[in-house]
Enzyme design. Structure first.
Site, short mmCIF file in Angstrom:
data_model
loop_
_atom_site.label_atom_id
_atom_site.label_comp_id
_atom_site.label_asym_id
_atom_site.label_seq_id
_atom_site.Cartn_x
_atom_site.Cartn_y
_atom_site.Cartn_z
CE LYS A 43 11.97 -5.83 -13.10
NZ LYS A 43 11.72 -4.91 -11.97
NE ARG A 74 9.43 -9.69 -9.14
CZ ARG A 74 8.84 -9.00 -10.11
NH1 ARG A 74 8.56 -9.58 -11.26
NH2 ARG A 74 8.52 -7.74 -9.95
NE ARG A 131 1.67 -2.89 -11.74
CZ ARG A 131 2.91 -3.37 -11.85
NH1 ARG A 131 3.59 -3.19 -12.96
NH2 ARG A 131 3.45 -4.03 -10.85
NE ARG A 187 5.28 -4.03 -6.72
CZ ARG A 187 5.07 -3.05 -7.60
NH1 ARG A 187 4.30 -2.02 -7.29
NH2 ARG A 187 5.62 -3.10 -8.78
#
Ligand code: AMP
Length: 188
Positions: free
Chosen positions: A13, A88, A134, A146
């Site tokens: 994305k 989300r 990250r 996640r």
């Protein structure tokens, strides 16, 4: 034009949103990027966000929605917005619809869904974790969490947009440019 770029973590994305924003001169709004900026600057919002992000959990809706609206309000003359990583949850999607209608008399025009298999997602995230810096990309447990969060809270959004006739599947594998061509064809 308001486009939602939808898909699981690792679907691409962020990469594609940057390219879309560049080509069409749209504003790119990534809630993940805004949270990371706040973490870097050690703001109160950043501290709160990292307590969820570090475990691969979603940041609570109320906080995320307010932040998104405050940021979007900084671009009153945007020709288009590409939403990356937002909404989300169903509550976020409803809040986005209400916000666009209330502030701009607009709506979400299309939700473009990047479709990638689970195994490929994990492979990409671990690969990205080597260089992204990250913490939520570097640990397989956090990545799994996640994906669990995505399946529980974000996957139901598909139906929300399908019912409105706004949901478009885009094959998310292959070269970056090939995927971009598919997205651009749908936008145009
Ligand atoms: P991303 O950069 O989109 O992969 O997001 C990284 C992390 O930021 C996610 O795992 C969540 O913890 C948090 N986050 C980003 N966007 C949202 C959102 N719309 N709602 C809740 N949490 C979010």
């Amino acid at each position: 034009m308001n486009i939602v770029l939808y898909g699981p973590p690792g679907a691409g994305k962020g990469t594609q949103a940057i390219k879309i924003a560049e080509k069409y001169n749209f504003v790119h709004l990534s809630t993940g990027d805004i949270f990371r900026k706040n973490i870097k600057e050690n703001t109160e919002l950043g501290k709160l966000a990292s307590s969820y992000m570090d475990h691969g959990e979603l940041v609570p809706d109320e906080v995320t929605i307010k932040m998104l609206e405050d940021t979007a309000n900084q671009y009153p003359d945007a020709k288009g917005i590409i939403f990356d990583g937002f909404p989300r949850t169903i509550a976020q999607a409803e809040a986005l619809d209400a916000f666009l209608e209330r502030e701009h008399g607009q709506k979400v025009d299309k939700t473009l869904s990047l479709e990638v298999e689970n195994e490929e997602l994990i492979r990409r995230l671990l690969e990205r974790g080597k260089t992204s810096g990250r913490p939520d990309d570097a640990d397989e447990n956090i990545i799994s969490n996640r994906i669990v969060e995505y399946n529980n809270k974000t996957a139901p959004l598909k139906n929300y947009y399908v019912q409105q006739g706004k949901f478009y599947k885009i094959e998310g594998v292959g070269g970056i440019d090939a995927i971009f061509e598919r997205l651009a064809a749908e936008i145009e």
